[in-house]
Design a protein around this motif. Structure first.
Motif, PDB file in Angstrom:
ATOM      1  N   ASP A 246       8.571   9.606  19.863  1.00 56.82           N
ATOM      2  CA  ASP A 246       7.263  11.135  20.112  1.00 56.82           C
ATOM      3  C   ASP A 246       7.220  10.465  19.055  1.00 56.82           C
ATOM      4  O   ASP A 246       7.110  10.380  18.705  1.00 56.82           O
ATOM      5  CB  ASP A 246       8.662  11.767  19.985  1.00 56.82           C
ATOM      6  N   LEU A 247       5.545  11.364  19.388  1.00 54.06           N
ATOM      7  CA  LEU A 247       4.167  11.057  18.604  1.00 54.06           C
ATOM      8  C   LEU A 247       4.634  11.815  17.534  1.00 54.06           C
ATOM      9  O   LEU A 247       5.264  12.835  17.131  1.00 54.06           O
ATOM     10  CB  LEU A 247       2.852  11.878  19.421  1.00 54.06           C
ATOM     11  N   MET A 248       4.591  10.778  15.945  1.00 59.12           N
ATOM     12  CA  MET A 248       4.548  11.452  14.984  1.00 59.12           C
ATOM     13  C   MET A 248       3.071  11.098  14.022  1.00 59.12           C
ATOM     14  O   MET A 248       2.581  10.334  14.084  1.00 59.12           O
ATOM     15  CB  MET A 248       5.625  10.898  14.380  1.00 59.12           C
ATOM     16  N   VAL A 249       3.154  12.245  13.581  1.00 60.54           N
ATOM     17  CA  VAL A 249       1.627  12.477  13.001  1.00 60.54           C
ATOM     18  C   VAL A 249       1.896  11.980  11.284  1.00 60.54           C
ATOM     19  O   VAL A 249       2.469  13.369  10.703  1.00 60.54           O
ATOM     20  CB  VAL A 249      -0.133  13.444  12.981  1.00 60.54           C
ATOM     21  N   GLU A 250       0.826  11.476  10.438  1.00 66.83           N
ATOM     22  CA  GLU A 250       1.344  10.975   9.454  1.00 66.83           C
ATOM     23  C   GLU A 250       0.617  10.961   8.663  1.00 66.83           C
ATOM     24  O   GLU A 250      -0.663  11.043   8.963  1.00 66.83           O
ATOM     25  CB  GLU A 250       1.878   9.484   8.952  1.00 66.83           C
ATOM     26  N   ALA A 251       0.590  11.987   7.660  1.00 64.53           N
ATOM     27  CA  ALA A 251      -0.090  12.262   6.470  1.00 64.53           C
ATOM     28  C   ALA A 251       0.165  11.129   5.079  1.00 64.53           C
ATOM     29  O   ALA A 251       1.021  11.784   4.414  1.00 64.53           O
ATOM     30  CB  ALA A 251      -0.749  13.300   5.759  1.00 64.53           C
ATOM     31  N   SER A 252      -0.641  10.133   4.291  1.00 61.97           N
ATOM     32  CA  SER A 252      -0.163   9.618   2.943  1.00 61.97           C
ATOM     33  C   SER A 252      -1.525   9.554   2.555  1.00 61.97           C
ATOM     34  O   SER A 252      -3.024   9.081   2.957  1.00 61.97           O
ATOM     35  CB  SER A 252       0.065   7.936   4.159  1.00 61.97           C
ATOM     36  N   PRO A 253      -1.091   9.190   0.838  1.00 62.17           N
ATOM     37  CA  PRO A 253      -2.509   9.629   0.248  1.00 62.17           C
ATOM     38  C   PRO A 253      -2.674   8.328   0.057  1.00 62.17           C
ATOM     39  O   PRO A 253      -1.750   7.657  -0.221  1.00 62.17           O
ATOM     40  CB  PRO A 253      -1.402  10.497  -1.271  1.00 62.17           C
ATOM     41  N   ARG A 254      -4.081   7.670   0.094  1.00 57.86           N
ATOM     42  CA  ARG A 254      -4.756   6.454  -0.136  1.00 57.86           C
ATOM     43  C   ARG A 254      -5.196   6.152  -1.627  1.00 57.86           C
ATOM     44  O   ARG A 254      -4.750   4.760  -2.118  1.00 57.86           O
ATOM     45  CB  ARG A 254      -5.403   5.768   0.456  1.00 57.86           C
ATOM     46  N   ARG A 255      -5.529   7.568  -1.745  1.00 56.02           N
ATOM     47  CA  ARG A 255      -6.111   6.987  -3.730  1.00 56.02           C
ATOM     48  C   ARG A 255      -5.994   8.549  -4.475  1.00 56.02           C
ATOM     49  O   ARG A 255      -6.041   9.486  -3.261  1.00 56.02           O
ATOM     50  CB  ARG A 255      -8.084   6.635  -3.305  1.00 56.02           C
ATOM     51  N   VAL A 256      -5.632   8.059  -5.431  1.00 56.53           N
ATOM     52  CA  VAL A 256      -5.161   9.675  -6.299  1.00 56.53           C
ATOM     53  C   VAL A 256      -7.260   9.590  -7.169  1.00 56.53           C
ATOM     54  O   VAL A 256      -6.367   8.657  -8.314  1.00 56.53           O
ATOM     55  CB  VAL A 256      -4.708  10.086  -7.105  1.00 56.53           C
ATOM     56  N   PHE A 257      -8.476  10.217  -7.422  1.00 59.55           N
ATOM     57  CA  PHE A 257      -9.258  10.033  -8.628  1.00 59.55           C
ATOM     58  C   PHE A 257      -8.651  11.458  -9.447  1.00 59.55           C
ATOM     59  O   PHE A 257      -9.172  12.465  -9.040  1.00 59.55           O
ATOM     60  CB  PHE A 257     -10.689  10.379  -7.829  1.00 59.55           C
ATOM     61  N   ALA A 258      -8.759  10.939 -10.554  1.00 63.74           N
ATOM     62  CA  ALA A 258      -8.206  11.834 -11.562  1.00 63.74           C
ATOM     63  C   ALA A 258      -8.522  11.503 -12.949  1.00 63.74           C
ATOM     64  O   ALA A 258      -9.081  10.486 -13.060  1.00 63.74           O
ATOM     65  CB  ALA A 258      -6.728  11.981 -11.451  1.00 63.74           C
ATOM     66  N   ASN A 259      -8.802  12.701 -13.835  1.00 62.60           N
ATOM     67  CA  ASN A 259      -8.764  12.040 -15.221  1.00 62.60           C
ATOM     68  C   ASN A 259     -10.697  12.205 -15.473  1.00 62.60           C
ATOM     69  O   ASN A 259     -10.896  11.510 -16.519  1.00 62.60           O
ATOM     70  CB  ASN A 259      -7.850  11.719 -15.624  1.00 62.60           C
TER      71      ASN A 259
END
Length: 532
Positions: A246-259
């Motif tokens: 079954d089709l599954m949509v994934e959302a994954s963080p690639r970069r975090v720009f902080a501080n």
């Protein structure tokens, strides 16, 4: 005279014979002068003829272009009832808008976390993302058109939902960092996956949204449920294969720009080079590379050495859609500064400053507050930019800094209510604005769940309402009018009856079609052009 001479005279009829009455020869200098004068006269007449023909051709071509553009607009958007809507995609003033969908709960008791804080279409218009005060991002996908109803464009259904930001606490400053999503910006699509930037007050994240409809099976060293097998039981080698799922949509963080920001982030904008983006807070603007998250470059810093001398803050910033070296930022004083990164690494000295002189007749205690710019947007062509202050929308030509070329009053009837709006803090509301696909119409929100559209070509405007009372499928929206005093007509609403708790701060326009998304408190309304 002999016979031969007569014969010679007959075979040469063009030859003239001198007679005693023929005049004397003219001076060769005079003949040469006359011939030269004749050639000059011919050249002058020829030049005047060519110039007149060119002017006539240019005038004819211009009239042809104007008439053909008008005919194309009429062909694309045929006339219906007059003055139904300020024009949308094709520059026609008679576009009818109808209800399409509404997302969100109907409950009157709205949770703080469910309030929508940003709305954004991607570059194709297929995906629509919303962020809320709970730190969630909800992405809607447009379904393909059905064969039995080709005139009805596909509806938007939930495609993916994920938690983008969590509440944090800054222990050094003893400040709580809210999870509220301030802005969402899509990156141009380069492959099957989609990428977007989302930010709260301090941290920016790059998210990858991808689909998966196959899964691997037949591992040698682990079972199907993920448990590792005993190596002593492995007697044969298998080739793993992909099986449909079954089709599954994934959302994954690639970069975090902080501080990188001391103050609250109010804007992010992706550059046209698709490699960098900017982020702006109250006093600084930083430039980031999408591949590097541990450092950024400060390109604007308006923080004074003594904070007591602070007179303005940055309210919005955006990159030019075509020129990767140009960006603008607006301030709470009502000024817009255009900067060129080729001039210097730190763009404290702007290239252009756009500011309209204040009318002394409208000067009041609230003048500085209502002149603060809450949003700035470049047109798709890059020739104009639009700014929104509390009472109006202004269109600026990048080639003219002294005053806007167009000014549209959004809710001028509230000028007499500024005192009460100041007391209930509504005067500090930050309304956003947006262009349609071909820059012919602009849209922005107002109170009482009203939103306004202004047709730039026809100089017409309309007020529409996002309400569940008008949420019947394909029902046409009726224009609303606000009565400022005196005798009120049947379809008008009194300015004293406006509900200032119901406000539309965030709007978005489909980049290709006449489809708009309007966010009320916790509901997302989608309207589209009615097709006959």
């Amino acid at each position: 005279m002999g016979r031969g001479e007569n014969i010679a005279h007959l075979v040469q009829p063009g030859r003239r014979q001198k007679t005693q009455q023929e005049p004397l020869d003219v001076d060769p200098l005079i003949i040469r002068f006359l011939r030269t004068f004749r050639e000059i006269l011919k050249f002058v007449l020829f030049s005047y003829t060519v110039l007149f023909g060119a002017l006539l051709l240019a005038r004819t071509t211009q009239q042809t272009r104007v008439s053909s553009s008008k005919s194309r607009a009429r062909d694309r958007y045929p006339l219906s009832e007059p003055l139904i809507m300020a024009g949308a995609g094709g520059g026609n003033s008679d576009v009818q808008w109808c209800f399409s969908q509404v997302k969100g709960a109907i409950d009157d008791d709205v949770a703080e976390a469910d309030i929508i804080s940003t709305v954004e279409f991607n570059h194709s218009g297929e995906l629509l993302a919303t962020g809320d005060k709970g730190g969630r991002v909800v992405i809607f996908q447009q379904e393909p058109e059905t064969k039995n109803q080709p005139q009805c464009r596909g509806e938007y259904n939930v495609y993916s939902t994920f938690q983008s930001h969590e509440p944090e606490f800054d222990y050094l400053k003893s400040l709580e960092i809210e999870e509220k999503i301030n802005k969402i910006r899509w990156l141009p699509q380069k492959n099957a996956a989609q990428f977007l930037l989302s930010t709260n007050d301090k941290t920016i994240k790059l998210w990858k949204i991808s689909e998966r409809d196959k899964r691997p099976e037949g591992y040698n060293l682990k079972e199907e449920d993920g448990r590792y097998r005993d190596l002593n039981t492995v007697t044969t080698l298998r080739v793993p294969v992909f099986r449909p799922m079954d089709l599954m949509v994934e959302a994954s963080p690639r970069r975090v720009f902080a501080n990188a920001h001391t103050y609250h982030i109010n804007s992010i904008s992706v550059n046209s080079d698709c490699e960098t983006y900017l982020s702006a807070d109250d006093l600084r603007i930083n430039l980031w590379n999408l591949e590097i998250n541990d450092r950024s470059f400060n390109i604007v810093d308006i923080k004074p050495a003594n904070m007591e001398e602070l007179t303005e803050v940055i309210t919005a910033a955006e990159f030019h859609p075509n020129q990767c070296n140009t960006f603008v930022y607006s301030s709470s004083k009502g000024t817009i500064r255009l900067c060129d990164m080729r001039a210097s690494a730190l763009c404290d000295k702007h290239t252009k400053q756009f500011e309209e002189p204040e009318d002394p007749n409208n000067r009041s205690f609230f003048s500085e507050i209502i002149s603060s710019i809450s949003d700035v947007k470049f047109s798709h062509s890059g020739r104009y930019m639009m700014t929104r202050d509390y009472l109006s929308v202004k269109i600026w030509d990048l080639n003219m800094e002294s005053r806007p070329v167009e000014t549209y009053q959004v809710h001028e009837y509230l000028r007499s209510k500024l005192c009460s709006l100041y007391e209930n803090d509504c005067i500090f509301d930050k309304f956003e604005c947006c262009w349609n696909g071909n820059d012919s119409v602009v849209m922005t929100g107002s109170y009482n769940n009203f939103f306004r559209m202004f047709d730039r070509g026809y100089r017409q405007d309309v007020t529409l309402e996002a309400s569940r009372e008008n949420s019947k499928p394909r029902s046409v929206l009726k224009p609303r009018k606000v009565s400022t005093g005196g005798k009120r007509k049947k379809d008008e609403i009194s300015v004293d009856s406006l509900d200032f708790n119901k406000k539309i701060l965030h709007t978005a326009w489909h980049p290709l079609d006449n489809i708009i998304a309007v966010a009320t408190t916790n509901n997302l309304y989608i309207f589209q052009e009615k097709l006959n």
